[in-house]
Design a protein around this motif. Structure first.
Motif, short mmCIF file in Angstrom:
data_model
loop_
_atom_site.label_atom_id
_atom_site.label_comp_id
_atom_site.label_asym_id
_atom_site.label_seq_id
_atom_site.Cartn_x
_atom_site.Cartn_y
_atom_site.Cartn_z
N ALA A 35 0.82 -1.21 0.00
CA ALA A 35 0.00 0.00 0.00
C ALA A 35 0.86 1.26 0.00
CB ALA A 35 -0.92 0.00 1.23
N LEU A 36 2.18 1.12 0.09
CA LEU A 36 3.05 2.29 0.11
C LEU A 36 2.83 3.15 -1.14
CD1 LEU A 36 6.32 0.66 1.49
CD2 LEU A 36 5.01 2.50 2.59
N PHE A 37 2.68 4.45 -0.93
CA PHE A 37 2.31 5.35 -2.01
C PHE A 37 3.34 5.38 -3.12
CE2 PHE A 37 2.08 9.73 -3.80
CZ PHE A 37 0.82 9.62 -4.39
N HIS A 38 4.63 5.37 -2.77
CA HIS A 38 5.65 5.48 -3.80
C HIS A 38 5.66 4.26 -4.72
CE1 HIS A 38 7.93 2.94 -1.07
NE2 HIS A 38 8.93 2.85 -1.92
N LEU A 39 5.31 3.10 -4.17
CA LEU A 39 5.24 1.89 -5.01
C LEU A 39 3.98 1.91 -5.87
CD1 LEU A 39 6.48 -0.79 -2.46
CD2 LEU A 39 7.75 0.25 -4.34
N GLN A 40 2.90 2.44 -5.33
CA GLN A 40 1.68 2.59 -6.11
C GLN A 40 1.91 3.56 -7.27
OE1 GLN A 40 -1.34 1.00 -5.82
NE2 GLN A 40 -0.38 -0.30 -4.26
N GLU A 41 2.69 4.61 -7.02
CA GLU A 41 2.99 5.59 -8.06
C GLU A 41 3.85 4.99 -9.17
OE1 GLU A 41 2.19 9.51 -8.16
OE2 GLU A 41 0.72 7.93 -7.80
N ARG A 42 4.74 4.10 -8.84
CA ARG A 42 5.55 3.43 -9.87
C ARG A 42 4.65 2.56 -10.75
NH1 ARG A 42 11.06 1.74 -6.43
NH2 ARG A 42 11.55 3.90 -5.81
N LYS A 43 3.73 1.90 -10.12
CA LYS A 43 2.79 1.06 -10.87
C LYS A 43 1.91 1.92 -11.76
CE LYS A 43 -0.44 -1.05 -8.53
NZ LYS A 43 -1.11 -2.01 -7.61
N ARG A 44 1.48 3.06 -11.23
CA ARG A 44 0.63 3.97 -12.02
C ARG A 44 1.40 4.54 -13.20
NH1 ARG A 44 -1.30 9.45 -11.93
NH2 ARG A 44 0.27 10.07 -10.39
N GLY A 45 2.67 4.86 -13.01
CA GLY A 45 3.48 5.37 -14.11
C GLY A 45 3.69 4.33 -15.20
N TYR A 46 3.86 3.10 -14.80
CA TYR A 46 4.00 1.98 -15.75
C TYR A 46 2.76 1.87 -16.64
CZ TYR A 46 3.33 -3.00 -17.02
OH TYR A 46 3.04 -4.17 -17.67
N THR A 47 1.60 1.84 -16.00
CA THR A 47 0.34 1.70 -16.74
C THR A 47 0.08 2.92 -17.63
OG1 THR A 47 -0.58 0.38 -14.93
CG2 THR A 47 -2.14 1.32 -16.50
N ALA A 48 0.34 4.11 -17.12
CA ALA A 48 0.08 5.33 -17.87
C ALA A 48 0.94 5.42 -19.12
CB ALA A 48 0.31 6.55 -16.99
N ALA A 49 2.19 4.98 -19.03
CA ALA A 49 3.08 5.03 -20.19
C ALA A 49 2.60 4.10 -21.29
CB ALA A 49 4.50 4.66 -19.77
N LEU A 50 2.12 2.92 -20.91
CA LEU A 50 1.58 1.99 -21.91
C LEU A 50 0.38 2.60 -22.61
CD1 LEU A 50 1.75 -1.38 -19.91
CD2 LEU A 50 3.29 -0.64 -21.74
N GLU A 51 -0.53 3.15 -21.82
CA GLU A 51 -1.75 3.73 -22.38
C GLU A 51 -1.44 4.94 -23.25
OE1 GLU A 51 -4.10 4.53 -18.95
OE2 GLU A 51 -4.78 2.45 -18.72
N ALA A 52 -0.45 5.73 -22.87
CA ALA A 52 -0.08 6.92 -23.65
C ALA A 52 0.44 6.56 -25.03
CB ALA A 52 0.96 7.74 -22.88
N HIS A 53 0.97 5.37 -25.16
CA HIS A 53 1.52 4.93 -26.45
C HIS A 53 0.63 3.90 -27.13
CE1 HIS A 53 5.48 6.95 -26.35
NE2 HIS A 53 5.27 6.94 -25.05
#
Length: 334
Positions: free
Chosen positions: A192-210
């Protein structure tokens, strides 16, 4: 037993007042003292083996000149590197740092906070484990100066210095896409750590952006109490079958070490068949010959800022300072 050297002894040796010696040795601004004279005072103190009377200093300033530092795991290269930087920076400012590790355990973190406060530290620098928000709120209620480092809780208004984890993960995945990878997996902690959730969110967002699908089977979350066998099983599943990944983002340095240890034993060409990006640079990764890229966190800046913000909070009880620093992507994939 030799008599302890006093400020008066140093003053007599240099030929100045005791007040001036105190002014220089207490690291105050020296705009009233020439650099040459300040140097002579320090040299005399060193020659005479002068030691600060910490008890008297504490009584005078109402400070102990100690800082408590709680990291997640001092054995982790990230934590130990950060601790080293914080200790060096604190020493320059005449503070001593007391280290401890929470081992990602909120109960242990709470005990460590109580112990450090009992020792009357002037402030705390904490990498908080998951589910420790109540401890942060307690520190706020008790008006204890503190800075969160590496992690923070977005719903709480506190001092913190951390990486822009969303941006760093996005940058890493985008780089993999730009090198021609289309089936990109991620292995991270189930936390549940926020910084790890943010890494996961960045991963997903980059895929969707492309325009790439965020395949749920490509995102693997493992227990934060990492075991080598678990990492091996996850990697094996990602590299099996027709729908296998052609790139991996490791969400933490310990996962990367365990993952590369296993991948190096497989008949997989890196980066031709499997490109890799991970968070943090550690000495352990130097043992792997395969080229991979990594997100370099600005550790020196994180450590220095944490100390400066904490001391400012101790002196002024100022409004919260919140800083997210940009990570540097170090390219090693052809």
């Amino acid at each position: 037993m030799d008599r302890k050297v006093s400020l008066k002894d140093i003053a007599q040796k240099v030929g100045v007042s005791t007040a001036l010696v105190s002014y220089v040795l207490n690291n105050k601004r020296e705009n009233r003292v020439s650099k040459d004279l300040a140097q002579r005072i320090r040299e005399a103190a060193a020659e005479m083996n002068y030691r600060t009377n910490q008890v008297a200093r504490s009584l005078k300033t109402n400070k102990t000149y100690t800082i408590g530092l709680i990291v997640s795991d001092i054995a982790n290269p990230f934590s130990s590197g950060l601790a080293r930087i914080i200790e060096d920076e604190a020493e320059q400012l005449q503070y001593t740092v007391i280290f401890s590790s929470s081992d990602e355990n909120a109960r242990k973190s709470g005990k460590l906070i109580d112990t450090l406060l009992d020792r009357q530290v002037d402030g705390l620098i904490i990498a908080p484990p998951a589910f420790s928000e109540h401890q942060v709120i307690y520190l706020q209620e008790q008006q204890v100066p503190f800075v969160l480092v590496d992690r923070y809780f977005p719903d709480l208004s506190t001092n913190y210095v951390a990486l822009d984890n969303y941006g760093a993960a996005f940058k890493g995945v985008e780089y993999l896409i730009n090198t021609g990878r289309r089936k990109i997996g991620m292995i991270t902690y189930d936390s549940a750590l926020f910084h790890l959730q943010e890494r996961k969110r960045g991963y997903t967002a980059a895929l969707e952006a492309h325009g790439l699908p965020a395949n749920k089977s490509f995102l693997k979350e493992i227990d934060i109490k990492l075991e080598q066998a678990t990492v091996e099983n996850v990697i094996q599943s990602l590299l099996s079958g027709n729908d296998r990944v052609d790139a991996l983002l490791f969400g933490a340095n310990k996962i990367a070490v365990a993952g590369l240890r296993y991948i190096s034993s497989l008949p997989v060409k890196v980066p031709e068949e499997l490109a890799i990006v991970n968070f943090d640079e550690t000495e352990a990764l130097e043992f792997y010959q395969a080229p991979f890229s990594y997100i370099k966190q600005p550790l020196p800046e994180i450590g220095r800022l944490a100390i400066r913000i904490l001391l400012d909070s101790i002196e002024r009880n100022s409004a919260p300072t919140q800083i997210n620093l940009e990570g540097e992507l170090v390219h090693k994939i052809p």
